[in-house]
Design a protein around this motif. Sequence first.
Motif, PDB file in Angstrom:
ATOM      1  N   ILE A  35      15.119  -0.871   5.231  1.00  0.00           N
ATOM      2  CA  ILE A  35      14.151  -0.472   4.201  1.00  0.00           C
ATOM      3  C   ILE A  35      14.416   0.991   3.856  1.00  0.00           C
ATOM      4  CG2 ILE A  35      11.708  -0.276   3.571  1.00  0.00           C
ATOM      5  CD1 ILE A  35      12.469  -3.144   4.246  1.00  0.00           C
ATOM      6  N   GLY A  37      13.423   4.326   1.727  1.00  0.00           N
ATOM      7  CA  GLY A  37      12.411   5.015   0.914  1.00  0.00           C
ATOM      8  C   GLY A  37      13.169   5.898  -0.058  1.00  0.00           C
ATOM      9  N   LYS A  38      13.198   7.218   0.233  1.00  0.00           N
ATOM     10  CA  LYS A  38      14.023   8.112  -0.589  1.00  0.00           C
ATOM     11  C   LYS A  38      15.289   8.524   0.158  1.00  0.00           C
ATOM     12  CE  LYS A  38      10.446   9.906  -3.633  1.00  0.00           C
ATOM     13  NZ  LYS A  38      10.979   9.493  -4.938  1.00  0.00           N
ATOM     14  N   GLY A  39      15.468   8.007   1.363  1.00  0.00           N
ATOM     15  CA  GLY A  39      16.686   8.312   2.120  1.00  0.00           C
ATOM     16  C   GLY A  39      16.739   9.753   2.608  1.00  0.00           C
ATOM     17  N   SER A  40      15.598  10.438   2.634  1.00  0.00           N
ATOM     18  CA  SER A  40      15.619  11.873   2.948  1.00  0.00           C
ATOM     19  C   SER A  40      15.704  12.165   4.442  1.00  0.00           C
ATOM     20  CB  SER A  40      14.382  12.559   2.358  1.00  0.00           C
ATOM     21  OG  SER A  40      13.217  12.064   2.974  1.00  0.00           O
ATOM     22  N   ASN A  41      15.665  11.103   5.256  1.00  0.00           N
ATOM     23  CA  ASN A  41      15.784  11.320   6.702  1.00  0.00           C
ATOM     24  C   ASN A  41      16.941  10.506   7.280  1.00  0.00           C
ATOM     25  OD1 ASN A  41      14.479  12.796   8.803  1.00  0.00           O
ATOM     26  ND2 ASN A  41      13.838  10.868   9.697  1.00  0.00           N
ATOM     27  N   ASN A  56      12.486   0.478  -1.518  1.00  0.00           N
ATOM     28  CA  ASN A  56      11.058   0.272  -1.796  1.00  0.00           C
ATOM     29  C   ASN A  56      10.592   1.121  -2.979  1.00  0.00           C
ATOM     30  OD1 ASN A  56       8.280   0.174  -1.827  1.00  0.00           O
ATOM     31  ND2 ASN A  56       8.078   0.143   0.392  1.00  0.00           N
ATOM     32  N   THR A 100       9.068   9.078   0.826  1.00  0.00           N
ATOM     33  CA  THR A 100       8.028   8.197   0.293  1.00  0.00           C
ATOM     34  C   THR A 100       6.866   8.145   1.288  1.00  0.00           C
ATOM     35  OG1 THR A 100       9.029   6.316   1.423  1.00  0.00           O
ATOM     36  CG2 THR A 100       9.697   6.690  -0.877  1.00  0.00           C
ATOM     37  N   TYR A 106       6.195   5.762   8.633  1.00  0.00           N
ATOM     38  CA  TYR A 106       7.154   5.254   9.624  1.00  0.00           C
ATOM     39  C   TYR A 106       7.598   6.375  10.571  1.00  0.00           C
ATOM     40  CZ  TYR A 106      11.445   2.998  11.364  1.00  0.00           C
ATOM     41  OH  TYR A 106      12.434   2.468  12.160  1.00  0.00           O
ATOM     42  N   ALA A 109       5.681  11.741   9.614  1.00  0.00           N
ATOM     43  CA  ALA A 109       6.153  13.050   9.144  1.00  0.00           C
ATOM     44  C   ALA A 109       5.023  14.071   9.234  1.00  0.00           C
ATOM     45  CB  ALA A 109       6.619  12.932   7.692  1.00  0.00           C
ATOM     46  N   GLY A 110       5.389  15.311   9.438  1.00  0.00           N
ATOM     47  CA  GLY A 110       4.357  16.335   9.536  1.00  0.00           C
ATOM     48  C   GLY A 110       4.900  17.717   9.284  1.00  0.00           C
ATOM     49  N   LEU A 156       6.449  -1.450   5.379  1.00  0.00           N
ATOM     50  CA  LEU A 156       5.142  -0.972   4.925  1.00  0.00           C
ATOM     51  C   LEU A 156       5.058  -1.200   3.425  1.00  0.00           C
ATOM     52  CD1 LEU A 156       5.319   2.129   7.131  1.00  0.00           C
ATOM     53  CD2 LEU A 156       3.184   0.842   6.902  1.00  0.00           C
ATOM     54  N   ARG A 180       7.787  26.880   2.200  1.00  0.00           N
ATOM     55  CA  ARG A 180       8.908  25.953   2.345  1.00  0.00           C
ATOM     56  C   ARG A 180      10.135  26.469   1.571  1.00  0.00           C
ATOM     57  NH1 ARG A 180       9.219  20.491   3.860  1.00  0.00           N
ATOM     58  NH2 ARG A 180       7.045  20.351   4.420  1.00  0.00           N
TER      59      ARG A 180
HETATM   60  C1  FAD Z   1      14.578  19.303   2.539  1.00  0.00           C
HETATM   61  C2  FAD Z   1      13.855  18.372   3.481  1.00  0.00           C
HETATM   62  C3  FAD Z   1      12.648  18.768   4.043  1.00  0.00           C
HETATM   63  C4  FAD Z   1      11.974  17.931   4.942  1.00  0.00           C
HETATM   64  N1  FAD Z   1      10.805  18.364   5.493  1.00  0.00           N
HETATM   65  C5  FAD Z   1      10.162  17.581   6.382  1.00  0.00           C
HETATM   66  C6  FAD Z   1       8.948  18.023   7.005  1.00  0.00           C
HETATM   67  O1  FAD Z   1       8.426  19.094   6.731  1.00  0.00           O
HETATM   68  N2  FAD Z   1       8.369  17.197   7.918  1.00  0.00           N
HETATM   69  C7  FAD Z   1       8.895  15.975   8.252  1.00  0.00           C
HETATM   70  O2  FAD Z   1       8.316  15.278   9.097  1.00  0.00           O
HETATM   71  N3  FAD Z   1      10.030  15.534   7.664  1.00  0.00           N
HETATM   72  C8  FAD Z   1      10.673  16.290   6.752  1.00  0.00           C
HETATM   73  N4  FAD Z   1      11.835  15.845   6.171  1.00  0.00           N
HETATM   74  C9  FAD Z   1      12.376  14.516   6.551  1.00  0.00           C
HETATM   75  C10 FAD Z   1      11.951  13.354   5.622  1.00  0.00           C
HETATM   76  O3  FAD Z   1      11.672  13.813   4.309  1.00  0.00           O
HETATM   77  C11 FAD Z   1      10.727  12.617   6.177  1.00  0.00           C
HETATM   78  O4  FAD Z   1      10.996  12.046   7.446  1.00  0.00           O
HETATM   79  C12 FAD Z   1      10.268  11.502   5.225  1.00  0.00           C
HETATM   80  O5  FAD Z   1       9.027  11.030   5.658  1.00  0.00           O
HETATM   81  C13 FAD Z   1      11.240  10.320   5.141  1.00  0.00           C
HETATM   82  O6  FAD Z   1      10.825   9.505   4.049  1.00  0.00           O
HETATM   83  P1  FAD Z   1      11.873   8.643   3.217  1.00  0.00           P
HETATM   84  O7  FAD Z   1      11.112   7.817   2.250  1.00  0.00           O
HETATM   85  O8  FAD Z   1      12.931   9.495   2.633  1.00  0.00           O
HETATM   86  O9  FAD Z   1      12.463   7.731   4.367  1.00  0.00           O
HETATM   87  P2  FAD Z   1      13.966   7.245   4.526  1.00  0.00           P
HETATM   88  O10 FAD Z   1      14.831   8.411   4.870  1.00  0.00           O
HETATM   89  O11 FAD Z   1      14.356   6.420   3.369  1.00  0.00           O
HETATM   90  O12 FAD Z   1      13.800   6.323   5.816  1.00  0.00           O
HETATM   91  C14 FAD Z   1      13.452   6.890   7.077  1.00  0.00           C
HETATM   92  C15 FAD Z   1      13.065   5.745   8.018  1.00  0.00           C
HETATM   93  O13 FAD Z   1      11.841   5.177   7.541  1.00  0.00           O
HETATM   94  C16 FAD Z   1      12.006   3.777   7.324  1.00  0.00           C
HETATM   95  N5  FAD Z   1      11.183   3.401   6.157  1.00  0.00           N
HETATM   96  C17 FAD Z   1      11.152   4.011   4.943  1.00  0.00           C
HETATM   97  N6  FAD Z   1      10.256   3.390   4.144  1.00  0.00           N
HETATM   98  C18 FAD Z   1       9.730   2.363   4.865  1.00  0.00           C
HETATM   99  C19 FAD Z   1       8.774   1.344   4.595  1.00  0.00           C
HETATM  100  N7  FAD Z   1       8.167   1.226   3.407  1.00  0.00           N
HETATM  101  N8  FAD Z   1       8.486   0.461   5.575  1.00  0.00           N
HETATM  102  C20 FAD Z   1       9.089   0.542   6.793  1.00  0.00           C
HETATM  103  N9  FAD Z   1      10.009   1.470   7.103  1.00  0.00           N
HETATM  104  C21 FAD Z   1      10.324   2.375   6.153  1.00  0.00           C
HETATM  105  C22 FAD Z   1      13.493   3.599   7.051  1.00  0.00           C
HETATM  106  O14 FAD Z   1      13.896   2.258   7.284  1.00  0.00           O
HETATM  107  C23 FAD Z   1      14.090   4.612   8.025  1.00  0.00           C
HETATM  108  O15 FAD Z   1      14.175   4.066   9.307  1.00  0.00           O
HETATM  109  C24 FAD Z   1      12.518  16.659   5.262  1.00  0.00           C
HETATM  110  C25 FAD Z   1      13.726  16.247   4.669  1.00  0.00           C
HETATM  111  C26 FAD Z   1      14.394  17.093   3.791  1.00  0.00           C
HETATM  112  C27 FAD Z   1      15.691  16.628   3.170  1.00  0.00           C
END
Ligand code: FAD
Length: 275
Positions: A35, A37-41, A56, A100, A106, A109-110, A156, A180
């Motif tokens: 799954i 989201g935005k791939g940011s992690n 998603n 996302t 998931y 995040a904080g 989710l 930030r």
């Molecule tokens: C510049 C930058 C700053 C950041 N700052 C912070 C910060 O301050 N604090 C922090 O905690 N993180 C931070 N992050 C990390 C990241 O943005 C967070 O962890 C964010 O919550 C990941 O969301 P995503 O949608 O990109 O998840 P993704 O990277 O797409 O996925 C992460 C994980 O979540 C799972 N997932 C995603 N969506 C779903 C869903 N709908 N249902 C079930 N599983 C799902 C995926 O399968 C994967 O295992 C930062 C990243 C960057 C690049």
Amino acid sequence: MKVGGEARYYIKVGTIEELREALQFAKERQLPFFILGKGSNCIFDDEGFSGLVIHNKIEFCNLNETKVEVGAGLSFSWLGTFTAKNNLSGLEFASGIPGTVGGAIYMNAGSNGLETKDFLESCNYLFQDGTLRQFDRGELQFSYRHSPFQEMKGALVSATFKLFKSEEARKRQIELIHYRKNTQPLKDCSAGCVFRNPVNAKAGALIEASGLKGAKIGGAEVSLVHANFIVNKGGATSKDIKMLIEHVSETVKEKTGHTLKKEVCFISKDGFLNL
Ligand SMILES: Cc1cc2nc3c(=O)[nH]c(=O)nc-3n(C[C@H](O)[C@H](O)[C@H](O)COP(=O)(O)OP(=O)(O)OC[C@H]3O[C@@H](n4cnc5c(N)ncnc54)[C@H](O)[C@@H]3O)c2cc1C
């Protein structure tokens, strides 16, 4: 991070029905699924992913007094700004987290002392067998960058947050965004903080104290702005990043005695998730 190979299958889903069909598609073919989201992690393997990536895009947002119900594909950063503009406090910290809502729950995040769990009231989860279930906050045990969804198979779908009224919310959210911008390498591609903070220590400070700021392997570099970020300075591969992470872990252990645990997710070709 702009690294990694191709996925065998990819689909964008905008509704629960589309999500259900996608999960069923993977189940019938015994394919691993991921799954997105935005791939940011996330950091995908250079060899790609042999299964189905489900992107998603369930993105609705309904605000009712102090409660906000949102789709799991909605931008968490947008939600933080939107609620603050509506004089609602609780999610100001989300503004600037480039994921996302689903990814934030998931990962729990904080930032700045708050976590996604803190104002979560409930969420809906679709299991791979097609069962949709609502979880109330009290049923869910979260901890630092951990949610029970990391042990479940499905996705989710939506969530409800309960916030509180505050005239200060917008001001606080703007302050956090400025902080930030001044402390994170937002101009380069990264996957956010690479390591979790050990108890009573900051991973970034340990990496900096170990003399690793600016350390490079291929196109991957330990950021000069914030040492807990690895940035893609152009042409980095997933392998470069992995090797640099190992080098950082080993050096920090040797110089400070601390063992660092990864916060970023590596997705191997066959779908093994290394959290
Ligand atoms: C510049 C930058 C700053 C950041 N700052 C912070 C910060 O301050 N604090 C922090 O905690 N993180 C931070 N992050 C990390 C990241 O943005 C967070 O962890 C964010 O919550 C990941 O969301 P995503 O949608 O990109 O998840 P993704 O990277 O797409 O996925 C992460 C994980 O979540 C799972 N997932 C995603 N969506 C779903 C869903 N709908 N249902 C079930 N599983 C799902 C995926 O399968 C994967 O295992 C930062 C990243 C960057 C690049």
